[in-house]
Design a protein around this motif. Structure first.
Motif: not given
Length: 525
Positions: A46-48, A170-175, A330-331
């Motif tokens: 969740f930190g992303v 994945a969540i970073t790219a999706l966001t 960072s991710a």
């Protein structure tokens, strides 16, 4: 066993004569892997969302961190409720209901208009769902394994590590492509997988094979057996005449047979009643474990260790960005931490399965090394140094996080019989640290304007955890050896009292009487 009984056994519970160390337990282990993916894996990833939520809601670090803080607190605080519901309704329906709540809270959070609504959706609803999903799964998995318990649980718990490794980039790219709202919605839909995993949690029952116990012979039955062999009766001793069978003897035998049948029928009825009473009597939550001082020390260890379980994963990306590292790199720090945690969990399970020394002492070594890893973070000044700290911390975190809950079943703490209640109380006590840990780190960061202070607070908590963990074994040795000694002394004193109550001339009178009767018989002959 009839076909109906076989079908009932397959749908309700697996019956074993001993702990299988496999069988359907492998399916339960696979289900636990995916439960870890969509519970703790999502929490640690969740930190992303932190940077996006801080900008969108215009909130500080501490206020955004309360989302995960409330979620972890509810997860731990409702642990006794999870234990009660599992003992009352079974593990399978509780986990399925928990999976639905997890998904509902995350999907609803994607429509939140302010941070308070995220407190309610992710914090309360999903937090309760995480508790109902995780604790019953790890409990039933521990019952399926004995010798392989540490290794299987450690390997299955790597699900959260693989989840963090995959979810962070994945969540970073999706966001970046669809925004944080659609990302939360996607994660919430994927978390419905927990419902499928819950349906695979078939309960198990240990039913030992019944051993035929020889019937205790009474004094009269022993006399009857002896007389049948010698073709004499009890009356023939007085008369000195051998009578194979007499009407009086036949009546006595008939009466004794009917008298023996009645107690047997009563015993059978009592046994059936006792079995039905045991089925109705369900211990929902056993609070007697709070009298166990070794368990109290272990619970305090879990209380302070929780400070280091979530805060570093939440603040590692902001720490790396504060050092001038870009968002994409960072991710990768979070992913490196997750991969190292996989090796830490598997390595810890393998070491605990070998048991070179007591498991408590092995866990203590892991906790001390984890404390050192936390202290090393603020000294990193570039990407390479931070990656080294992440790998070292992830490995040590895996050794502790993957073993601290299954270790409750160890004999040095409470044992496997009381594990269900002990896990509920243990995680409940952790709720305080789960609530205070991330906000404490956020407050320190806001005050000092340095993300390294959050890691220092975690190191202090882990040092206190090491102190209480070191006291578990001394408490077990100091308090458990007195009670058996006192009970044995009490039993010995009771035995002496019983023998004192028997008259000294009791046996002499009986033997004298029998000698007199034999003497008169010989005289008459």
């Amino acid at each position: 066993m009839t076909a109906m009984e076989t079908a009932r056994t397959c749908t309700n519970a697996n019956v074993y004569t001993k702990v299988p160390d496999g069988g359907w337990g492998w399916v339960v282990a696979l289900a636990f892997f995916f439960v870890e993916v969509f519970t703790y894996g999502v929490i640690k990833s969740f930190g992303v969302f932190f940077s996006e939520l801080m900008v969108y809601f215009d909130e500080s670090n501490s206020r955004i961190s309360w989302i995960i803080s409330i979620c972890v607190f509810v997860l731990a605080f409702t642990a006794p409720l999870s234990t009660v519901l599992s003992n009352r309704f079974g593990h399978r329906p509780v986990v399925m209901a928990g999976g639905f709540l997890v998904s509902l809270g995350m999907v609803t959070a994607s429509f939140a208009r302010n941070v308070v609504e995220m407190y309610l959706t992710i914090g309360l609803i999903s937090g309760l769902g995480y508790c109902l999903s995780f604790l019953p799964t790890v409990t039933i998995l521990s019952h399926y394994f004995d010798k392989k318990r540490s290794l299987v649980t450690a390997v299955a718990s790597t699900g959260e590590c693989f989840a963090v490794f995959a979810f962070a980039p994945a969540i970073t790219a999706l966001t970046d492509h669809v925004g944080w709202r659609h990302s939360l919605l996607t994660v919430g839909v994927l978390q419905l997988t927990i419902v499928v995993c819950g349906s695979l949690l078939r309960p198990m029952k240990i039913q030992k094979e019944k051993e035929e116990t020889p019937k205790q012979e009474t004094v009269e039955s022993s006399y009857i057996l002896e007389n049948e062999k010698t073709l004499t009766s009890i009356d023939s001793i007085d008369s000195g005449v051998e009578i194979p069978t007499s009407p009086q003897k036949e009546n006595e035998n008939l009466k004794s047979e009917t008298d023996n049948q009645v107690p047997q029928e009563k015993a059978h009825m009592l046994e059936e009643a006792r079995g039905s009473a045991e089925k109705l009597k369900i211990t929902l939550l056993d609070f007697t474990i709070l009298k166990n001082y070794s368990f109290i020390c272990y619970a305090l260890f879990g209380l302070f260790a929780t400070l280091a379980f979530f805060a570093p994963s939440l603040y590692i990306i902001p720490l790396s960005m504060s050092l001038g590292i870009d968002k994409d790199h960072s991710a990768y720090t979070l992913s490196a931490m997750a991969i190292a945690e996989v090796f830490g969990r598997i390595g810890a399970g393998w070491i605990l399965n070998k048991k070179p020394i007591r498991k408590i002492y092995i866990e203590l070594i892991f906790v001390i090394l984890l404390c050192v890893a936390l202290i090393a973070f603020p000294f990193a000044t570039e990407f390479r140094g931070l990656m080294v700290c992440c790998v070292f911390y992830g490995c040590m975190l895996g050794t502790v996080a993957g073993t601290h809950i299954p270790l409750v079943a160890d004999d040095d703490v409470v044992g496997i019989e009381k594990m269900s209640s002990a896990v509920g109380v243990y995680v409940f006590i952790q709720s305080i640290a789960g609530l205070a840990g991330p906000p404490l780190g956020g407050v320190l960061v806001d005050r000092t304007q340095n993300y390294g202070s959050a890691f220092y607070s975690c190191a202090v908590g882990m040092a206190l955890a090491a102190i209480f963990l070191a006291l578990v074994r001394p408490c077990k040795n100091g308090l458990c050896k007195r009670k058996p000694k006192q009970s044995s002394e009490k039993a010995a004193s009771n035995e002496r009292e019983v023998f004192q109550e028997v008259p000294d001339d009791f046996l002499e009178m009986d033997f004298g009487k029998s000698e007199g009767s034999v003497k008169s018989t010989s005289d008459s002959v």
